[in-house]
Design a protein around this motif. Structure first.
Motif, PDB file in Angstrom:
ATOM      1  N   ARG A  50      -3.342   7.147 -10.766  1.00 26.28           N
ATOM      2  CA  ARG A  50      -3.816   5.897 -10.157  1.00 26.28           C
ATOM      3  C   ARG A  50      -3.978   4.833 -11.214  1.00 26.28           C
ATOM      4  NH1 ARG A  50      -5.786   6.026  -4.975  1.00 26.28           N
ATOM      5  NH2 ARG A  50      -5.605   8.059  -3.999  1.00 26.28           N
ATOM      6  N   GLN A 101       0.870  -1.172   0.000  1.00 25.92           N
ATOM      7  CA  GLN A 101       0.000   0.000   0.000  1.00 25.92           C
ATOM      8  C   GLN A 101       0.907   1.222   0.000  1.00 25.92           C
ATOM      9  OE1 GLN A 101      -2.966   0.973  -0.396  1.00 25.92           O
ATOM     10  NE2 GLN A 101      -3.187   2.894   0.706  1.00 25.92           N
ATOM     11  N   ASP A 112     -11.915   6.624   0.220  1.00 24.70           N
ATOM     12  CA  ASP A 112     -12.442   7.356  -0.937  1.00 24.70           C
ATOM     13  C   ASP A 112     -13.500   6.593  -1.732  1.00 24.70           C
ATOM     14  OD1 ASP A 112     -10.690   9.281  -0.174  1.00 24.70           O
ATOM     15  OD2 ASP A 112      -9.543   9.333  -2.036  1.00 24.70           O
ATOM     16  N   SER A 139       0.215   7.817   0.278  1.00 23.35           N
ATOM     17  CA  SER A 139       0.270   9.008  -0.579  1.00 23.35           C
ATOM     18  C   SER A 139       0.827  10.223   0.160  1.00 23.35           C
ATOM     19  CB  SER A 139      -1.117   9.316  -1.150  1.00 23.35           C
ATOM     20  OG  SER A 139      -2.023   9.541  -0.100  1.00 23.35           O
TER      21      SER A 139
END
Ligand SMILES: Cc1cc2nc3c(=O)[nH]c(=O)nc-3n(C[C@H](O)[C@H](O)[C@H](O)COP(=O)(O)OP(=O)(O)OC[C@H]3O[C@@H](n4cnc5c(N)ncnc54)[C@H](O)[C@@H]3O)c2cc1C
Length: 366
Positions: free
Chosen positions: A129, A41, A278, A44
């Motif tokens: 992404r 993961q 999100d 960000s």
């Protein structure tokens, strides 16, 4: 008694807390499966710092396999491509179909090329992404031939931080520009942040234009006013939307396409489905799509998933009204904001660095 099956879909920021919790408190009679296309993961919050050269790649990623192993969770490397909420099954891109009794969704958003409008639609320019792909490609780019002219499309937090990170990484020899879209720079942020942000770009020689991109290609961006921005690196930071595979799932979706959730993070239509980050849209009180909220939802997601498995009623997540927002400025300096207040400085970067490293340390990255 047959075991219940918990499926963790996506290893996003909130799901990390579920894995961590399962490692401490593993309910009996429950099989747990983590489905994730990537074995890591990417955090960000530290990605702009990686691009700027402050962190190694290893410092910015959480390895999912050790977390799954510590929690006694089976990991399947695949992505969800469909969901049948009535049958309680998830369809995977490897052709498999898996059933669940309880589902925890934290797959994040996808990038929306349609936001570019016109014929643009990305022009073959790699999207931000999946972040894993962008990271790999940018690593190659930096090793082979660093760009001289970077154009960032999108004036939100990601575009802003990445433009300044490129500027810091490439130095004064490079040209860096940011095309913010019609809404302008950092339009989701309060006026004080927008002012500091605009000043930070100007002081570092990053050209900032409030206009919308009409067409995007690998070597140029054309804005709606007809101007052509030549580039040898284009960054598409044009915003994200909920993934398309949610459509047709039978789960109730919010107007923005996100998985509609209650304050308990349960699906409005299917109480055995939980979602955070999100991919979710809380219907009673829409929350910003942000890494900060995804992280903060983690403890509540873990709590309620375990309560559901134990047959206990879930508890509403009292999401914070305000959060501390931190934006890095390329070099070791950052802007912090809290409500309408904003400050900037090197000490803010050190503060952000401590918060980010603490988060990574909690998940096994040093
Ligand atoms: C450069 C950059 C800077 C940013 N800066 C900020 C900032 O300053 N502040 C802020 O609040 N936000 C910031 N953001 C936004 C922030 O990254 C997102 O809001 C955050 O990542 C959302 O977290 P998430 O856990 O919901 O999803 P993600 O972090 O996207 O995690 C989703 C996970 O699910 C996996 N997955 C994806 N699709 C599937 C599938 N189909 N099936 C199974 N698994 C899947 C992915 O591999 C990933 O591991 C920034 C984003 C970027 C790119």
């Amino acid at each position: 008694m047959t075991a219940q099956r918990l499926v963790l879909l996506g290893g996003g920021h909130a799901q990390l807390a579920v894995l961590q919790r399962l490692a401490r408190q593993r309910p009996a009679g429950v099989d747990v499966l983590l489905v994730t296309p990537a074995l890591r993961q990417v955090y960000s919050g530290m990605l702009p710092g990686w691009l700027a050269g402050h962190y190694t790649e290893a410092q910015c990623v959480v390895a999912l396999a050790p977390l799954a192993e510590a929690a006694g969770v089976v990991l399947r490397q695949a992505a969800a491509v469909g969901l049948d909420a009535a049958a309680r099954t998830v369809r995977l891109d490897d052709g498999g179909v898996i059933g669940y009794d309880v589902l925890s969704v934290n797959t994040g958003p996808v990038q929306d090329p349609a936001r570019l409008g016109g014929e643009g639609h990305g022009g073959g320019v790699p999207m931000l992404r999946p972040i894993e792909d962008w990271l790999a490609r940018t690593t190659r780019r930096l090793a082979e031939m660093p760009p001289r002219r970077v154009v960032v499309v999108g004036g939100g937090a990601a575009g802003f931080e990445l433009a300044l990170a490129w500027r810091h990484r490439l130095g004064a020899v490079a040209e860096v520009a940011i095309i913010t879209g019609a809404s302008g720079l950092l339009s989701n942020y309060p006026a004080a942040v927008r002012r500091l942000g605009a000043r930070a770009l100007a002081e570092r020689g990053v050209r900032c234009t409030v206009s919308a991109a009409r067409e995007v290609a690998l070597n140029a961006v054309v804005t709606v006013d007809g101007r052509i921005w030549a580039a040898d690196e284009v960054v598409l930071a044009t915003g994200t939307v909920a993934p398309g595979w949610l459509r047709g799932s039978g789960l109730m979706l919010a107007a923005d396409g996100g998985l509609a959730t209650r304050p308990t993070l349960q699906s409005v239509s299917h109480p055995e489905v939980f979602a955070a980050g999100d991919v979710a849209s809380r219907v009673d009180r829409p929350l910003p799509r942000s890494g900060v909220y995804a992280v903060r939802a983690g403890a509540a997601l873990a709590d309620n998933v375990l309560r559901r498995l134990a047959g206990q009623p879930p508890v509403a997540w009292d999401a914070p009204v305000r959060t501390l927002n931190l934006l890095s400025l390329g070099e070791r300096s950052a802007i912090a904001s809290w409500g309408p207040l904003a400050v900037q400085g090197r000490w803010v970067w050190r503060w952000k660095d401590r918060i980010d490293r603490r988060f990574m340390f909690r998940h096994g990255t040093t």
